[in-house]
Design a protein around this motif. Sequence first.
Motif, PDB file in Angstrom:
ATOM      1  N   ILE A 194      -7.048   0.591   8.511  1.00 58.68           N
ATOM      2  CA  ILE A 194      -5.890   1.319   7.976  1.00 58.68           C
ATOM      3  C   ILE A 194      -4.850   1.526   9.063  1.00 58.68           C
ATOM      4  N   MET A 195      -5.301   1.786  10.308  1.00 54.11           N
ATOM      5  CA  MET A 195      -4.369   1.943  11.422  1.00 54.11           C
ATOM      6  C   MET A 195      -3.585   0.650  11.637  1.00 54.11           C
ATOM      7  N   LEU A 196      -4.278  -0.503  11.569  1.00 53.34           N
ATOM      8  CA  LEU A 196      -3.608  -1.792  11.725  1.00 53.34           C
ATOM      9  C   LEU A 196      -2.615  -2.035  10.588  1.00 53.34           C
ATOM     10  N   LEU A 197      -2.995  -1.615   9.368  1.00 55.61           N
ATOM     11  CA  LEU A 197      -2.113  -1.779   8.222  1.00 55.61           C
ATOM     12  C   LEU A 197      -0.849  -0.947   8.397  1.00 55.61           C
ATOM     13  N   GLU A 198      -1.006   0.287   8.861  1.00 55.82           N
ATOM     14  CA  GLU A 198       0.148   1.161   9.081  1.00 55.82           C
ATOM     15  C   GLU A 198       1.049   0.612  10.182  1.00 55.82           C
ATOM     16  N   GLU A 199       0.434   0.067  11.233  1.00 53.20           N
ATOM     17  CA  GLU A 199       1.225  -0.511  12.313  1.00 53.20           C
ATOM     18  C   GLU A 199       2.002  -1.735  11.839  1.00 53.20           C
TER      19      GLU A 199
ATOM     20  N   GLY B 184       4.741  -0.436   9.547  1.00 51.22           N
ATOM     21  CA  GLY B 184       5.674   0.465  10.206  1.00 51.22           C
ATOM     22  C   GLY B 184       5.892   1.770   9.476  1.00 51.22           C
ATOM     23  N   VAL B 185       4.930   2.170   8.657  1.00 50.14           N
ATOM     24  CA  VAL B 185       5.019   3.434   7.918  1.00 50.14           C
ATOM     25  C   VAL B 185       3.669   4.146   7.954  1.00 50.14           C
ATOM     26  N   ARG B 186       3.710   5.453   7.736  1.00 49.29           N
ATOM     27  CA  ARG B 186       2.476   6.232   7.631  1.00 49.29           C
ATOM     28  C   ARG B 186       2.063   6.268   6.166  1.00 49.29           C
ATOM     29  N   LEU B 187       0.816   5.880   5.886  1.00 43.94           N
ATOM     30  CA  LEU B 187       0.361   5.778   4.499  1.00 43.94           C
ATOM     31  C   LEU B 187      -0.390   7.015   4.019  1.00 43.94           C
TER      32      LEU B 187
ATOM     33  N   GLU C 262      -1.550  11.268   4.764  1.00 44.79           N
ATOM     34  CA  GLU C 262      -1.530  12.555   5.464  1.00 44.79           C
ATOM     35  C   GLU C 262      -2.980  13.013   5.524  1.00 44.79           C
ATOM     36  N   ARG C 263      -3.548  13.032   6.722  1.00 43.29           N
ATOM     37  CA  ARG C 263      -4.973  13.317   6.884  1.00 43.29           C
ATOM     38  C   ARG C 263      -5.196  14.807   7.067  1.00 43.29           C
ATOM     39  N   GLY C 264      -5.792  15.458   6.057  1.00 43.17           N
ATOM     40  CA  GLY C 264      -6.100  16.877   6.133  1.00 43.17           C
ATOM     41  C   GLY C 264      -7.556  17.109   6.472  1.00 43.17           C
ATOM     42  N   ALA C 265      -7.911  18.375   6.637  1.00 43.12           N
ATOM     43  CA  ALA C 265      -9.283  18.719   7.014  1.00 43.12           C
ATOM     44  C   ALA C 265     -10.264  18.398   5.890  1.00 43.12           C
ATOM     45  N   LYS C 266      -9.818  18.590   4.643  1.00 45.20           N
ATOM     46  CA  LYS C 266     -10.718  18.390   3.512  1.00 45.20           C
ATOM     47  C   LYS C 266     -10.338  17.182   2.646  1.00 45.20           C
ATOM     48  N   LYS C 267      -9.057  16.799   2.683  1.00 46.39           N
ATOM     49  CA  LYS C 267      -8.631  15.724   1.796  1.00 46.39           C
ATOM     50  C   LYS C 267      -7.553  14.881   2.445  1.00 46.39           C
ATOM     51  N   THR C 268      -7.588  13.610   2.167  1.00 47.49           N
ATOM     52  CA  THR C 268      -6.572  12.674   2.633  1.00 47.49           C
ATOM     53  C   THR C 268      -5.641  12.356   1.476  1.00 47.49           C
ATOM     54  N   GLU C 269      -4.350  12.596   1.673  1.00 51.11           N
ATOM     55  CA  GLU C 269      -3.384  12.397   0.603  1.00 51.11           C
ATOM     56  C   GLU C 269      -2.391  11.306   0.969  1.00 51.11           C
ATOM     57  N   LEU C 270      -1.918  10.608  -0.049  1.00 46.16           N
ATOM     58  CA  LEU C 270      -0.948   9.549   0.145  1.00 46.16           C
ATOM     59  C   LEU C 270       0.423  10.112   0.487  1.00 46.16           C
ATOM     60  N   THR C 271       1.114   9.458   1.402  1.00 44.61           N
ATOM     61  CA  THR C 271       2.516   9.764   1.636  1.00 44.61           C
ATOM     62  C   THR C 271       3.331   9.105   0.528  1.00 44.61           C
ATOM     63  N   GLU C 272       4.638   9.295   0.542  1.00 45.40           N
ATOM     64  CA  GLU C 272       5.485   8.650  -0.458  1.00 45.40           C
ATOM     65  C   GLU C 272       5.396   7.132  -0.328  1.00 45.40           C
ATOM     66  N   ALA C 273       5.396   6.645   0.928  1.00 43.39           N
ATOM     67  CA  ALA C 273       5.260   5.200   1.151  1.00 43.39           C
ATOM     68  C   ALA C 273       3.890   4.718   0.705  1.00 43.39           C
ATOM     69  N   GLY C 274       2.856   5.540   0.944  1.00 38.33           N
ATOM     70  CA  GLY C 274       1.503   5.181   0.527  1.00 38.33           C
ATOM     71  C   GLY C 274       1.367   5.087  -0.979  1.00 38.33           C
ATOM     72  N   THR C 275       2.022   6.005  -1.688  1.00 39.64           N
ATOM     73  CA  THR C 275       1.987   5.982  -3.153  1.00 39.64           C
ATOM     74  C   THR C 275       2.621   4.701  -3.680  1.00 39.64           C
ATOM     75  N   TYR C 276       3.737   4.325  -3.092  1.00 44.04           N
ATOM     76  CA  TYR C 276       4.404   3.079  -3.495  1.00 44.04           C
ATOM     77  C   TYR C 276       3.484   1.883  -3.265  1.00 44.04           C
ATOM     78  N   LEU C 277       2.859   1.822  -2.080  1.00 41.85           N
ATOM     79  CA  LEU C 277       1.983   0.702  -1.759  1.00 41.85           C
ATOM     80  C   LEU C 277       0.762   0.669  -2.668  1.00 41.85           C
ATOM     81  N   TYR C 278       0.254   1.843  -3.050  1.00 40.12           N
ATOM     82  CA  TYR C 278      -0.953   1.898  -3.881  1.00 40.12           C
ATOM     83  C   TYR C 278      -0.763   1.136  -5.188  1.00 40.12           C
ATOM     84  N   PHE C 279       0.346   1.382  -5.876  1.00 37.25           N
ATOM     85  CA  PHE C 279       0.576   0.716  -7.161  1.00 37.25           C
ATOM     86  C   PHE C 279       0.833  -0.775  -6.968  1.00 37.25           C
TER      87      PHE C 279
END
Length: 295
Positions: free
Chosen positions: A39-44, A47-50, A52-69
Amino acid sequence: MVPINSKQLYYFTVISETGSFTAAAKKLGISQPPLSKQIMLLEEELGVRLFERGAKKTELTEAGTYLYFKARDILSLMDSVSEDLKHFPSSARGLLKLGVISSAGTVLVDFLKYFTADYPGVRFEVTEGNTYELLEKMKNGLVECSIIRTPFNPEGLECVYGKKEPIMAVGVPDFFSEISDEKVSITGLTGKPLIYYRRFDSIISLAFQNSGIEPDIFCRNDDARTCLQWAKAGLGIALVPQSICDITVQDNLMFKEIDSPDTVTQIAAVYKKNGYVSNIAREFVTSFGCQNGML
């Protein structure tokens, strides 16, 4: 520059759906460090952050949501290629990736009886959606041909049209208490709450404009089935194509054809003119035209 690969996209979608790197690693049967590395290589690379890594849950950024679909569509397309090649180039058997609108009704069902009799080796992978969604999926190669409904822009498409059909006014008897005829005029709909799906905006607007009447629009939506459900609940009069009425349980509903030359629509079988289209898809569209007396 390292190109994005299908493994990275698949890992990315699993993390997106499970909500954490830990759960994704468990589902994938791998340890977490190599998963995080991919995932780090994919983000690099992008050139975007996919995430937001939280303590309990990892959530998609706006760019990540776009890429997901986009990633889901890409992976679906890649999965279908090997299946397509198994049946290339025969039109007598194989898998047809078909897009279908909800309002195709008995027009499609009746046609399929004839088509499957002529091509018993064909199997179907059906994607449902509205006309614009199916045109986009066809553009992206996720479906080969589609059954859609006018109005739409036919540019770049091979189109075979079915017979013209009227738009029907459907509602509980109370809405038609003063109308004894089998048909209802545009003026007969004056002041009544209307429910229709927004692709009919131009048709409905023109019909009422030509009659000099302002429509009382209660609800616009994206599916003829929703229109009928609301009509069954007594919320208003649904304006839907005749073909979907043929497969609707009558219950307490009344069906009246709108008596206007402006309120007509057609089903069409289409595929892209440019690019690869399988023999099966071409035969399907051609047969649709023959069966509906249009060729």
